[in-house]
Design a protein around this motif. Structure first.
Motif, PDB file in Angstrom:
ATOM      1  N   LEU A  16       0.021   1.344   6.663  1.00 35.68           N
ATOM      2  CA  LEU A  16       0.587   0.709   5.543  1.00 35.68           C
ATOM      3  C   LEU A  16       0.158   0.281   5.035  1.00 35.68           C
ATOM      4  CD1 LEU A  16       0.799  -2.796   7.500  1.00 35.68           C
ATOM      5  CD2 LEU A  16       2.732  -2.148   7.581  1.00 35.68           C
ATOM      6  N   MET A  17      -1.022   1.750   4.188  1.00 33.79           N
ATOM      7  CA  MET A  17      -1.235   1.860   3.024  1.00 33.79           C
ATOM      8  C   MET A  17      -0.516   2.840   1.984  1.00 33.79           C
ATOM      9  SD  MET A  17      -5.061   3.058   3.209  1.00 33.79           S
ATOM     10  CE  MET A  17      -5.470   4.250   4.758  1.00 33.79           C
ATOM     11  N   GLY A  18       0.729   3.504   3.443  1.00 31.51           N
ATOM     12  CA  GLY A  18       2.005   4.330   2.853  1.00 31.51           C
ATOM     13  C   GLY A  18       1.509   5.675   1.884  1.00 31.51           C
ATOM     14  N   GLU A  19       1.437   5.269   0.878  1.00 28.49           N
ATOM     15  CA  GLU A  19       0.812   6.651  -1.058  1.00 28.49           C
ATOM     16  C   GLU A  19      -0.468   5.554  -1.136  1.00 28.49           C
ATOM     17  OE1 GLU A  19       1.916   9.033  -0.801  1.00 28.49           O
ATOM     18  OE2 GLU A  19       3.756   8.174   0.445  1.00 28.49           O
ATOM     19  N   LYS A  20      -0.617   4.747  -1.063  1.00 22.67           N
ATOM     20  CA  LYS A  20      -1.836   3.392  -1.769  1.00 22.67           C
ATOM     21  C   LYS A  20      -3.131   3.459  -1.145  1.00 22.67           C
ATOM     22  CE  LYS A  20       0.602  -0.247  -2.921  1.00 22.67           C
ATOM     23  NZ  LYS A  20       0.644  -1.608  -2.683  1.00 22.67           N
ATOM     24  N   GLN A  21      -4.284   3.920  -1.516  1.00 17.88           N
ATOM     25  CA  GLN A  21      -5.387   4.288  -1.779  1.00 17.88           C
ATOM     26  C   GLN A  21      -6.163   3.538  -0.239  1.00 17.88           C
ATOM     27  OE1 GLN A  21      -7.564   7.526  -2.248  1.00 17.88           O
ATOM     28  NE2 GLN A  21      -5.397   7.630  -2.661  1.00 17.88           N
ATOM     29  N   TYR A  22      -5.463   1.682  -0.483  1.00 16.20           N
ATOM     30  CA  TYR A  22      -6.055   0.699   0.657  1.00 16.20           C
ATOM     31  C   TYR A  22      -4.989  -0.521   0.034  1.00 16.20           C
ATOM     32  CZ  TYR A  22      -7.364  -1.507  -3.813  1.00 16.20           C
ATOM     33  OH  TYR A  22      -7.956  -2.643  -4.645  1.00 16.20           O
ATOM     34  N   GLY A  23      -5.036  -1.353   1.349  1.00 19.24           N
ATOM     35  CA  GLY A  23      -3.988  -2.174   0.554  1.00 19.24           C
ATOM     36  C   GLY A  23      -2.884  -1.720   1.876  1.00 19.24           C
ATOM     37  N   ILE A  24      -2.041  -2.377   1.108  1.00 15.57           N
ATOM     38  CA  ILE A  24      -0.392  -2.307   1.819  1.00 15.57           C
ATOM     39  C   ILE A  24       0.928  -2.017   1.168  1.00 15.57           C
ATOM     40  CG2 ILE A  24       1.789  -3.883   2.896  1.00 15.57           C
ATOM     41  CD1 ILE A  24      -0.724  -5.967   3.717  1.00 15.57           C
ATOM     42  N   ASP A  25       1.554  -0.751   1.346  1.00 17.05           N
ATOM     43  CA  ASP A  25       2.440  -0.274   0.651  1.00 17.05           C
ATOM     44  C   ASP A  25       3.755  -0.928   0.493  1.00 17.05           C
ATOM     45  OD1 ASP A  25       4.508   1.203  -1.073  1.00 17.05           O
ATOM     46  OD2 ASP A  25       4.279   3.158   0.934  1.00 17.05           O
ATOM     47  N   GLU A  26       4.655  -1.583   0.487  1.00 13.12           N
ATOM     48  CA  GLU A  26       5.471  -2.484   0.323  1.00 13.12           C
ATOM     49  C   GLU A  26       6.698  -1.625   0.838  1.00 13.12           C
ATOM     50  OE1 GLU A  26       4.220  -3.004  -2.557  1.00 13.12           O
ATOM     51  OE2 GLU A  26       3.289  -4.917  -2.645  1.00 13.12           O
ATOM     52  N   LYS A  27       6.767  -0.292   0.271  1.00 12.49           N
ATOM     53  CA  LYS A  27       8.171   0.010   0.672  1.00 12.49           C
ATOM     54  C   LYS A  27       7.665   0.707   1.972  1.00 12.49           C
ATOM     55  CE  LYS A  27       9.969   5.054  -0.602  1.00 12.49           C
ATOM     56  NZ  LYS A  27       9.504   5.540   0.929  1.00 12.49           N
ATOM     57  N   ARG A  28       6.835   0.857   2.672  1.00 13.27           N
ATOM     58  CA  ARG A  28       6.460   1.422   4.144  1.00 13.27           C
ATOM     59  C   ARG A  28       6.303   0.301   5.198  1.00 13.27           C
ATOM     60  NH1 ARG A  28       2.961   5.306   6.053  1.00 13.27           N
ATOM     61  NH2 ARG A  28       4.361   6.556   4.503  1.00 13.27           N
ATOM     62  N   LEU A  29       6.465  -0.775   4.512  1.00 10.01           N
ATOM     63  CA  LEU A  29       6.014  -2.238   5.108  1.00 10.01           C
ATOM     64  C   LEU A  29       7.678  -1.980   5.242  1.00 10.01           C
ATOM     65  CD1 LEU A  29       4.451  -4.218   6.006  1.00 10.01           C
ATOM     66  CD2 LEU A  29       5.229  -5.713   3.437  1.00 10.01           C
ATOM     67  N   ALA A  30       8.997  -1.979   4.548  1.00 12.60           N
ATOM     68  CA  ALA A  30      10.191  -2.160   4.415  1.00 12.60           C
ATOM     69  C   ALA A  30      10.961  -1.730   5.457  1.00 12.60           C
ATOM     70  CB  ALA A  30      10.806  -2.071   3.280  1.00 12.60           C
ATOM     71  N   GLU A  31      10.383  -0.204   4.844  1.00 16.99           N
ATOM     72  CA  GLU A  31      10.966   1.114   6.017  1.00 16.99           C
ATOM     73  C   GLU A  31      10.591   0.088   7.841  1.00 16.99           C
ATOM     74  OE1 GLU A  31      10.150   4.688   3.114  1.00 16.99           O
ATOM     75  OE2 GLU A  31       8.743   4.069   5.313  1.00 16.99           O
TER      76      GLU A  31
END
Length: 236
Positions: A16-31
């Motif tokens: 869920l981090m996608g491109e981020k270091q921590y937390g939630i990447d909204e783009k990955r979440l939407a995918e």
């Protein structure tokens, strides 16, 4: 025509981090939400368990001086945050979703029980089962094995960053080769890190097959549901 009537989808918190270091990447979440919507439209009943490693890991917390039980409880709460995020993304995509929690925390989610989960799935809702097993010392892998067995899923789909199970970690060992399918006994004998031991043994004893596949490639979830030969099947 979908191959499975009911599935347990295990998602990793780290993904869920996608491109981020921590937390939630909204783009990955939407995918993820879009992929789940695509298979939901085929009529398959979907239960989901999601990890919390993008927010907090009890085990790594314990190594830094956290009390293990409190660390694991923090990890459980991390899975609830991810579950709320995913349910929100699904609702935004037009899919009815419900969060059940293994620890009482109304009004955040309903307290989990098997029959409620099945009732909601049969009514066409995607059911996200959060807070692990509700107990410390159990991983979300064990949580997903337990929930998959309880809701009588036909298969557990374990969405990861890699496209299956290899003889070694393909990110570290370029000579690692992929298994098309493998038995639980072989996984245990080779000491492969598919899931932790407790989770693997539970699936083996209760005859719940697992397909390990790459969830981060958009469209793969539908391919698995359609019976396409991607990922690795683990079976008895």
């Amino acid at each position: 025509m979908a191959t499975y009537k009911r599935i347990l989808l295990k998602l990793s918190g780290e993904s869920l981090m996608g491109e981020k270091q921590y937390g939630i990447d909204e783009k990955r979440l939407a995918e993820y939400a879009a992929q789940i919507k695509e298979i939901h439209a085929t009529g398959v009943q979907i239960g989901i368990v999601i990890g919390g490693g993008n927010i907090f890991r009890g085990l790594s917390g314990a190594s830094k001086g956290f009390d293990r039980v409190k660390g694991d409880q923090m990890g459980m709460l991390a899975t609830v945050i991810n579950s709320l995020a995913l349910s929100s993304a699904l609702t935004a995509a037009g899919v009815k979703a419900r969060v059940l929690t293994a620890v009482r925390m109304e009004p955040i989610g309903e307290f989990y029980n098997k029959w409620r989960a099945i009732e909601c799935m049969e009514a066409g809702e995607v059911v996200i089962m959060s807070a692990g097993t509700g107990n410390p010392f159990f991983t979300t892998d064990t949580g997903s094995s337990l929930r998959g067995i309880e809701i009588e899923a036909d298969v557990m789909l374990k969405g990861t960053r890699v496209d299956g199970i290899y003889t070694a970690d393909p990110e570290k060992d370029p000579t690692a080769t992929k298994f098309h399918d493998i038995t639980y006994d072989e996984v245990l004998r080779r000491g492969l890190k598919v899931m932790d031991l407790t989770a693997t043994c539970m699936c083996k004893e209760n005859n719940l097959p697992i397909i390990v596949f790459d969830m981060d490639t958009v469209g793969n979830l539908k391919k698995v549901i359609d019976g396409e030969d991607i990922g690795t099947l683990v079976h008895n």
